[in-house]
Design an enzyme around this catalytic site. Sequence first.
Site, PDB file in Angstrom:
ATOM      1  N   CYS A   1      19.344  35.078 -21.748  1.00  0.00           N
ATOM      2  CA  CYS A   1      18.687  36.721 -21.176  1.00  0.00           C
ATOM      3  C   CYS A   1      18.273  36.094 -19.724  1.00  0.00           C
ATOM      4  O   CYS A   1      18.150  34.050 -20.167  1.00  0.00           O
ATOM      5  CB  CYS A   1      17.859  37.666 -21.121  1.00  0.00           C
ATOM      6  SG  CYS A   1      16.371  37.325 -21.906  1.00  0.00           S
TER       7      CYS A   1
ATOM      8  N   HIS B   1      12.280  24.782 -41.672  1.00  0.00           N
ATOM      9  CA  HIS B   1      11.385  25.796 -42.100  1.00  0.00           C
ATOM     10  C   HIS B   1      12.071  27.343 -42.123  1.00  0.00           C
ATOM     11  O   HIS B   1      11.000  28.033 -43.692  1.00  0.00           O
ATOM     12  CB  HIS B   1      10.649  25.629 -41.494  1.00  0.00           C
ATOM     13  CG  HIS B   1       9.696  24.203 -41.355  1.00  0.00           C
ATOM     14  ND1 HIS B   1       8.770  23.451 -41.263  1.00  0.00           N
ATOM     15  CD2 HIS B   1      10.509  22.984 -41.920  1.00  0.00           C
ATOM     16  CE1 HIS B   1       8.263  22.296 -41.315  1.00  0.00           C
ATOM     17  NE2 HIS B   1       8.526  21.869 -42.015  1.00  0.00           N
TER      18      HIS B   1
HETATM   19  C1  RB5 Z   1      17.130  40.886 -16.300  1.00  0.00           C
HETATM   20  O1  RB5 Z   1      16.619  40.016 -14.584  1.00  0.00           O
HETATM   21  C2  RB5 Z   1      16.204  40.184 -16.493  1.00  0.00           C
HETATM   22  O2  RB5 Z   1      14.580  40.805 -16.547  1.00  0.00           O
HETATM   23  C3  RB5 Z   1      16.052  39.833 -18.302  1.00  0.00           C
HETATM   24  O3  RB5 Z   1      17.503  38.684 -18.215  1.00  0.00           O
HETATM   25  C4  RB5 Z   1      15.002  38.545 -19.265  1.00  0.00           C
HETATM   26  O4  RB5 Z   1      14.404  38.119 -18.497  1.00  0.00           O
HETATM   27  C5  RB5 Z   1      14.755  39.624 -19.813  1.00  0.00           C
HETATM   28  O5  RB5 Z   1      13.831  39.090 -20.959  1.00  0.00           O
END
Ligand code: RB5
Length: 151
Positions: free
Chosen positions: A66, A99
């Site tokens: 993400c 681990h």
């Molecule tokens: C998306 O814009 C962002 O908020 C998401 O990818 C992430 O960083 C959340 O943890």
Amino acid sequence: MKICISSDHGGFELKKILIKHINSLGFEIKDLNDTAYDPNDDYPDTSRLVADAISKKSYDKGIILCGSGVGASVVANKYKNVRAAICHDTYSASQGVEHDDMNVVCLGGRIIGDALAKEIISEFINAKFVDEERFIRRKEKLNQIEKENLS
Ligand code: RB5
């Protein structure tokens, strides 16, 4: 070894780069959200695809991306049998497996560069859990915590 990956828009570009890298290492990898870039997708929806597959033991190792890696790891650790962490360094990527038997690694596409991300993924894929008594003991304690809190 069966490996799967998913990402939201924040990790989209890095996901494509990592898939190529993993294939170049001779491993097959399944993209569980192999869709076009969607700036409005939500990390819980994309992260759960890998978390669920690992939880059901359909794959051995998973990679979730993400923007920061934070949301991905929060989602993944809500699943039984999943041991996930953000690793933005190579030491954690291998030691986490050796681990802690980490089976999901989370990366932030907005945090690290491609070259480091590739090295991290190589370490994660090649590392194996070390079945020493102390690591087994700790994993059993982890399983107990999971039993008490994730049933
Ligand atoms: C998306 O814009 C962002 O908020 C998401 O990818 C992430 O960083 C959340 O943890």
